[in-house]
Design a protein around this motif. Sequence first.
Motif, PDB file in Angstrom:
ATOM      1  N   TRP A 260      -1.107  -7.551 -16.100  1.00 60.33           N
ATOM      2  CA  TRP A 260      -0.832  -8.280 -15.203  1.00 60.33           C
ATOM      3  C   TRP A 260      -1.211  -7.254 -14.020  1.00 60.33           C
ATOM      4  O   TRP A 260      -1.069  -6.046 -14.054  1.00 60.33           O
ATOM      5  N   ASP A 261      -1.299  -7.931 -12.793  1.00 66.08           N
ATOM      6  CA  ASP A 261      -1.622  -7.267 -11.567  1.00 66.08           C
ATOM      7  C   ASP A 261      -0.537  -7.273 -10.516  1.00 66.08           C
ATOM      8  O   ASP A 261       0.271  -8.262 -10.359  1.00 66.08           O
ATOM      9  N   VAL A 262      -0.461  -6.105  -9.562  1.00 67.12           N
ATOM     10  CA  VAL A 262       0.514  -6.108  -8.522  1.00 67.12           C
ATOM     11  C   VAL A 262      -0.496  -5.728  -7.356  1.00 67.12           C
ATOM     12  O   VAL A 262      -1.343  -4.755  -7.456  1.00 67.12           O
ATOM     13  N   ILE A 263      -0.625  -6.443  -6.258  1.00 65.20           N
ATOM     14  CA  ILE A 263      -1.104  -6.526  -5.119  1.00 65.20           C
ATOM     15  C   ILE A 263      -0.267  -6.248  -3.878  1.00 65.20           C
ATOM     16  O   ILE A 263       0.500  -6.871  -3.627  1.00 65.20           O
ATOM     17  N   SER A 264      -0.652  -5.263  -2.935  1.00 67.82           N
ATOM     18  CA  SER A 264       0.255  -5.187  -1.680  1.00 67.82           C
ATOM     19  C   SER A 264      -1.011  -4.545  -0.713  1.00 67.82           C
ATOM     20  O   SER A 264      -2.069  -4.302  -1.137  1.00 67.82           O
ATOM     21  N   TYR A 265      -0.599  -4.520   0.728  1.00 64.97           N
ATOM     22  CA  TYR A 265      -1.494  -4.351   1.808  1.00 64.97           C
ATOM     23  C   TYR A 265      -0.699  -3.338   2.787  1.00 64.97           C
ATOM     24  O   TYR A 265       0.610  -3.345   2.792  1.00 64.97           O
ATOM     25  N   ALA A 266      -1.615  -2.839   3.682  1.00 66.76           N
ATOM     26  CA  ALA A 266      -1.123  -2.031   4.844  1.00 66.76           C
ATOM     27  C   ALA A 266      -2.205  -2.432   5.903  1.00 66.76           C
ATOM     28  O   ALA A 266      -3.477  -2.548   5.410  1.00 66.76           O
ATOM     29  N   LYS A 267      -1.589  -2.681   7.276  1.00 65.69           N
ATOM     30  CA  LYS A 267      -2.729  -3.161   8.102  1.00 65.69           C
ATOM     31  C   LYS A 267      -2.697  -2.435   9.407  1.00 65.69           C
ATOM     32  O   LYS A 267      -1.683  -1.830   9.757  1.00 65.69           O
ATOM     33  N   ALA A 275      -5.807  -2.343   4.412  1.00 66.46           N
ATOM     34  CA  ALA A 275      -6.144  -1.531   2.894  1.00 66.46           C
ATOM     35  C   ALA A 275      -5.499  -2.462   2.009  1.00 66.46           C
ATOM     36  O   ALA A 275      -4.414  -2.896   2.142  1.00 66.46           O
ATOM     37  N   VAL A 276      -5.762  -2.727   0.946  1.00 69.39           N
ATOM     38  CA  VAL A 276      -5.179  -3.651  -0.168  1.00 69.39           C
ATOM     39  C   VAL A 276      -5.261  -2.426  -1.658  1.00 69.39           C
ATOM     40  O   VAL A 276      -6.294  -1.947  -1.795  1.00 69.39           O
ATOM     41  N   SER A 277      -4.173  -2.673  -2.186  1.00 71.66           N
ATOM     42  CA  SER A 277      -4.003  -1.602  -3.429  1.00 71.66           C
ATOM     43  C   SER A 277      -3.746  -2.717  -4.502  1.00 71.66           C
ATOM     44  O   SER A 277      -2.983  -3.497  -4.366  1.00 71.66           O
ATOM     45  N   VAL A 278      -4.512  -2.394  -5.515  1.00 67.19           N
ATOM     46  CA  VAL A 278      -4.149  -3.420  -6.672  1.00 67.19           C
ATOM     47  C   VAL A 278      -3.782  -2.521  -8.028  1.00 67.19           C
ATOM     48  O   VAL A 278      -4.705  -1.555  -8.318  1.00 67.19           O
ATOM     49  N   ILE A 289      -5.646   2.108 -10.802  1.00 67.14           N
ATOM     50  CA  ILE A 289      -5.147   1.777  -9.490  1.00 67.14           C
ATOM     51  C   ILE A 289      -6.432   1.460  -8.478  1.00 67.14           C
ATOM     52  O   ILE A 289      -7.333   2.503  -8.769  1.00 67.14           O
ATOM     53  N   ASN A 290      -6.768   0.350  -8.170  1.00 69.41           N
ATOM     54  CA  ASN A 290      -8.017   0.295  -7.052  1.00 69.41           C
ATOM     55  C   ASN A 290      -7.840   0.194  -5.814  1.00 69.41           C
ATOM     56  O   ASN A 290      -6.707  -0.768  -5.359  1.00 69.41           O
ATOM     57  N   ASN A 291      -8.184   0.657  -4.696  1.00 73.99           N
ATOM     58  CA  ASN A 291      -8.138   0.491  -3.080  1.00 73.99           C
ATOM     59  C   ASN A 291      -9.269  -0.101  -2.789  1.00 73.99           C
ATOM     60  O   ASN A 291     -10.256   0.268  -2.887  1.00 73.99           O
ATOM     61  N   PHE A 292      -8.814  -1.086  -1.590  1.00 67.61           N
ATOM     62  CA  PHE A 292      -9.989  -1.536  -0.813  1.00 67.61           C
ATOM     63  C   PHE A 292      -9.810  -1.551   0.470  1.00 67.61           C
ATOM     64  O   PHE A 292      -8.600  -1.514   1.111  1.00 67.61           O
ATOM     65  N   LYS A 367       2.790   1.313  -0.361  1.00 67.19           N
ATOM     66  CA  LYS A 367       2.821   2.877   0.157  1.00 67.19           C
ATOM     67  C   LYS A 367       1.479   3.426  -0.151  1.00 67.19           C
ATOM     68  O   LYS A 367       1.013   4.021   0.754  1.00 67.19           O
ATOM     69  N   ASN A 368       0.788   3.032  -1.237  1.00 63.68           N
ATOM     70  CA  ASN A 368      -0.379   3.594  -1.812  1.00 63.68           C
ATOM     71  C   ASN A 368      -1.282   3.023  -0.796  1.00 63.68           C
ATOM     72  O   ASN A 368      -2.437   3.615  -0.320  1.00 63.68           O
ATOM     73  N   ALA A 369      -1.392   1.757  -0.234  1.00 68.12           N
ATOM     74  CA  ALA A 369      -2.335   0.966   0.644  1.00 68.12           C
ATOM     75  C   ALA A 369      -2.199   1.700   1.985  1.00 68.12           C
ATOM     76  O   ALA A 369      -3.169   1.837   2.749  1.00 68.12           O
ATOM     77  N   ALA A 370      -1.004   2.081   2.422  1.00 67.06           N
ATOM     78  CA  ALA A 370      -0.933   2.775   3.540  1.00 67.06           C
ATOM     79  C   ALA A 370      -1.397   4.107   3.737  1.00 67.06           C
ATOM     80  O   ALA A 370      -2.212   4.505   4.665  1.00 67.06           O
TER      81      ALA A 370
END
Length: 620
Positions: A260-267, A275-278, A289-292, A367-370
Amino acid sequence: MEMIISDGIKNTLNILPGKPGVYYFRDRSGSVIYIGKAKNLSKRIRSYFLPSGRGGDPNHPISFFKDRIHSIDFTVTDNETEALILESSLIKKNRPKYNVFLKDDKSYPYIAITDNEKFPRVFITRNRNIKNAKYFGPYINVKKIKESLELLRKIFQVRDCKKPVAGKIKNMVCLNYHIELCSAPCAGKISEESYRKNIEYIKLFLKGRDKKIAGELKKEMQQYAKLEKFEEAQKIKERLDAINALYSGQKIFFGMSGSWDVISYAKDEKENMAAVSVFNYKEGELASINNFIISNTKYVSGPGIISGFIKMFYSGIDNISQKIFVPCEIEDMEAITSWFKEIKGKKIEFKVPYQGEKKEIIGMAAKNAALYLEKKKFEKSSGYSRVYKELAKLKDALSLKKIPRRIECFDISNLQSTFTVGSMAVFIDGSPAGSNYRHFKIRHAEGQDDSAMLQEVLARRLRYLRENEIGIEESFYSWPDLIVVDGGKAQYNSAKKILVQDKLDGIDLISLAKKEETVFCDKYPSGITPGASIDFMKILIRIRDEAHRFAINYHKKLRDSSMTLSVLDGIKGIGAKKKSIVLSKFGTLEELKACRLEDFLNIKGLSYQDGLNIYNSLNK
């Protein structure tokens, strides 16, 4: 101040159907600047042009470019899912100025399968733009995935090379065939049907479908046994045992049942980016962990960012997790779910966790996305911007067509006409991109004709751009902004002939001669010496020196390899095949001389006498 709506837009608004579809906003030049999809075209598009007092939203994503919209086109579809599919493909094709775009941080590799080829290749890459390729991953442990892929290739014997015309009998088999890593489809050693079956087994394995593979292999084994083809049945059994052992040992990397995946973001609205972290979990453990980075997000809400990301990212992944946890409800979730069911053949479940472990992980991902967003903002405002300024100065000084963000430099190493080689060093945004470097063995040019050798190397590299071929080397997919060749006017003119011949007039070319560091280019065909202390010249000198170093190292490696081969010549019982087997284990002269007798005796494919003969010959 309310927007003045043109008569053309008013006329379009009057004929909009209340059906699903895709709409296109164009500017005065006719260029598409934004593409969207709607369940009801009439309601959606009309809502953009309502005055704020009558329900119009001043903070709507298109509000900041409404005054640039000159005309509206639309395409009606049968349902919202079709609209979503059409929207996605049109955005990729047109890349409208105001749609959000995804930029991968390329932190982890994928396994790619070139499904469009007659005999598909299987290889590791970080490039997700290979046409018609299927992708599996990303994978966090690069070493482990390399080991696993080698075992898969040994079990199913599929190619990873770039033989130009697979299936032609005239091709010679390579070492991979002799050491049982490839079934040599290039030389007609396997039928297309049998090869494709092996490719399908690898896909099933990468999707975590080990039980299905086991079932299929057992059927094959039983069929051979019934026909009393016991040798073939034994081979299938060995393959079955190997795949079971590999899967049980690597379940954390490939198992999908508990994935399963968990997605969150920071703007950041000011920077117009997000930024989006998966976080990807397999069997309950964090696997990657992938960042975009997402651009054009200033007026896009959180649900819009997540929705756009899901459509762009997951449409290109073949081993998508069945459960995806997101931080908020998104508008077109039902359509996305239907779309994925259609293109992936399975139902993907999207959930918003409101409490418990998944909710906490959503917070961690945010937090990772931020942090990743802050990192990218820092890079943008510090060293990267300084390099960018120097590259802009280089463009102006030499009248280049564009700012040279990707520079490729070519050098020839030709010592006494032996083991002549070429090299390609690559700088991206002023920094070395080591994974993009490439070596070339000179095949056709003879003697010490540096210009002819340079032409051969350039022609081989540039044919990928001319013919749009797919290769393992992700470096070859990318168009260089600037090509630098090591040498003077003669080398510049020789390289220019190749660019003109291939009609690649969008690439700038210069040559850089040593001693005075003189530059030859279109603007200065007789040369100019700007001075080695100028910052943009330092970039050119660094990449030239990198290409030279890389060529010399490869030259030395080939020379050492040749010496190693000659050491094995003349040993009783050791022919070309056995030399290849030995060199696959011990590649240098130093390694061979350090070997004990036991080391040679343990090499599969050598007899006791072979090992003894090699050991005695090396230790005279």
